[in-house]
Design a protein around this motif. Structure first.
Motif, PDB file in Angstrom:
ATOM      1  N   LEU A  81       0.801  -1.294  -0.095  1.00 11.75           N
ATOM      2  CA  LEU A  81      -0.171   0.080  -0.040  1.00 11.75           C
ATOM      3  C   LEU A  81       0.804   1.170  -0.084  1.00 11.75           C
ATOM      4  O   LEU A  81       1.682   1.457   0.686  1.00 11.75           O
ATOM      5  CB  LEU A  81      -0.837   0.101   1.202  1.00 11.75           C
ATOM      6  CG  LEU A  81      -1.773  -1.092   1.514  1.00 11.75           C
ATOM      7  CD1 LEU A  81      -2.635  -0.958   2.908  1.00 11.75           C
ATOM      8  CD2 LEU A  81      -2.824  -1.066   0.626  1.00 11.75           C
ATOM      9  N   LEU A 135      -9.776  -1.506   1.469  1.00  9.69           N
ATOM     10  CA  LEU A 135      -8.704  -2.331   1.901  1.00  9.69           C
ATOM     11  C   LEU A 135      -9.158  -3.684   2.236  1.00  9.69           C
ATOM     12  O   LEU A 135      -8.632  -4.601   1.827  1.00  9.69           O
ATOM     13  CB  LEU A 135      -7.676  -1.592   3.148  1.00  9.69           C
ATOM     14  CG  LEU A 135      -6.593  -2.298   3.301  1.00  9.69           C
ATOM     15  CD1 LEU A 135      -5.669  -2.772   2.212  1.00  9.69           C
ATOM     16  CD2 LEU A 135      -5.939  -1.572   4.247  1.00  9.69           C
ATOM     17  N   GLY A 159       0.524   5.297   3.242  1.00  9.49           N
ATOM     18  CA  GLY A 159       0.044   3.716   3.364  1.00  9.49           C
ATOM     19  C   GLY A 159       0.234   2.892   4.507  1.00  9.49           C
ATOM     20  O   GLY A 159      -0.062   1.911   4.933  1.00  9.49           O
TER      21      GLY A 159
END
Length: 375
Positions: A81, A135, A159
């Motif tokens: 991420l 997510l 992230g």
């Protein structure tokens, strides 16, 4: 009083050397113009590591990076991420400076999220929507695709905060957690204030809550250009010089020039920050430091870092001028994991993500060895 006439070593030295410098500068300018004239967009493509789309939610995409032919099954699955305010392409800048590519080379089953470019319909998405909505769906999809029940979560910069919050809210879905240059204690830098780092912290904390509300209510999503200006102000002289001195120097070598242009292409592609998420990011985290105080809420549930009990590797850099290392290293005081370790990488905030050569291999080996010991 008479002066001695200039000696042979000084007479005419300045005009001649100045003329030589002028000629050399003109030569370099001509070389720069020549190389730029034949450079095309296809020459500076980003995110070239082969990948396939696994899942799409609006403009948000989960990719799976294709493994090299020699890779075998049973590879540890890693979900990467990056920040909402920057394209994930910086993690795949070019083949020899690809963070994503180095993970694939290390034998990992790599998934990466492209957060896309928020439009007006995204302005009400807050951090809870990203963590508990998008997510969580991507984690499930990655687990299904890789045939595992838990994912290794890898978060960089903003992230890293998203991955940390997810690990606290869904600890049963995360096998191992790795964070890189992730802010955790947003006030830790107050103990060591320095003029050359943490500009974003000072700016955000100087805002009143009403300023943030007015900004979001007026603009909806926060344009990427606003963040770009803030990052530029962190290193003003470097920013002023890069399109003349730095570009001229880089243009003397084709590889360096293309590397420079790829970074500039990434910098120019700044996604907007979703309005509701920006409101939380600036107010709840930068101003009120709610994450380490256990007061940050997502979808009505408080994020308790004590629930992060899986193994944690926290990577930081001592020369990070955006996220001072104290903000990152504070993580060890708040997670509930008994298997916590941290590692200082070489480079700056972005530099550790686009490192080449020795630094790239060091990062690759550290991550691969740490995960291998915990699989």
């Amino acid at each position: 009083m008479t002066r001695n006439p200039p000696g042979p070593e000084t007479a005419g030295a300045d005009p001649v050397s100045g003329l030589h410098r002028l000629i050399e500068t003109q030569r370099r300018l001509a070389e720069t113009a020549s190389r730029m004239a034949v450079t095309r967009d296809r020459d500076v493509r980003l995110a070239t590591t082969p990948k396939t789309e696994v899942m799409r939610v609006g403009d948000k995409i989960l990719y799976r990076c294709d493994a090299p032919p020699m890779a075998t099954g049973g590879r540890p699955a890693v979900l990467v991420l990056y920040a909402l305010v920057g394209s994930y392409a910086v993690l795949d800048l070019q083949p020899d400076r690809s963070f994503i590519g180095s993970l694939v080379e290390a034998g990992l089953d790599v998934f990466v999220v492209d957060w896309g470019h928020p439009n007006r319909a995204c302005q009400h998405d807050d951090l809870g929507d990203y963590v508990e909505g998008y997510l969580d769906a991507f984690v499930d999809a990655a687990c299904d695709a890789s045939g595992t029940d838990r994912i290794n979560l890898f978060g960089l910069c903003q992230g890293g905060v998203l991955s940390l919050c997810y690990s606290a809210l869904f600890p049963d879905k995360v096998r191992n957690l790795i964070t890189v240059a992730a802010p955790v204690d947003f006030h830790a830098d107050k103990q060591d204030l320095r003029p050359d780092r943490g500009f974003m912290n000072h700016w955000a904390r100087s805002l009143e809550k009403s300023d943030i509300e007015l900004l979001v209510d007026t603009l909806g999503n926060i344009p990427g250009d606003i963040g770009g200006i803030a990052f530029t102000l962190m290193t003003p002289m470097r920013s002023l010089a890069k399109y003349n001195l730095t570009l001229i120097e880089a243009s003397q070598d084709e590889g360096r020039l293309l590397n420079f242009l790829r970074m500039e292409k990434w910098l120019a592609d700044r996604p907007a920050h979703p309005g509701a998420a920006a409101r939380q990011w600036l107010n709840d985290l930068y101003r009120e430091n709610r994450l380490v105080r256990g007061e940050l809420e997502m979808a009505g549930e408080k994020v308790d870092l004590g629930r992060v009990t899986m193994p944690v590797l926290n990577i930081y850099t001592e020369t990070d001028h955006i996220i001072p290392p104290a903000m990152t290293r504070a993580l060890k005081h708040h997670v509930g994991s008994r298997d916590y370790s941290e590692w200082a990488a070489k480079g700056g905030h972005i530099g550790i993500m686009v490192a080449g050569g020795v630094n790239r291999r060091a990062m690759q080996n550290k991550i691969a060895d740490w995960l291998s010991a915990r699989q």
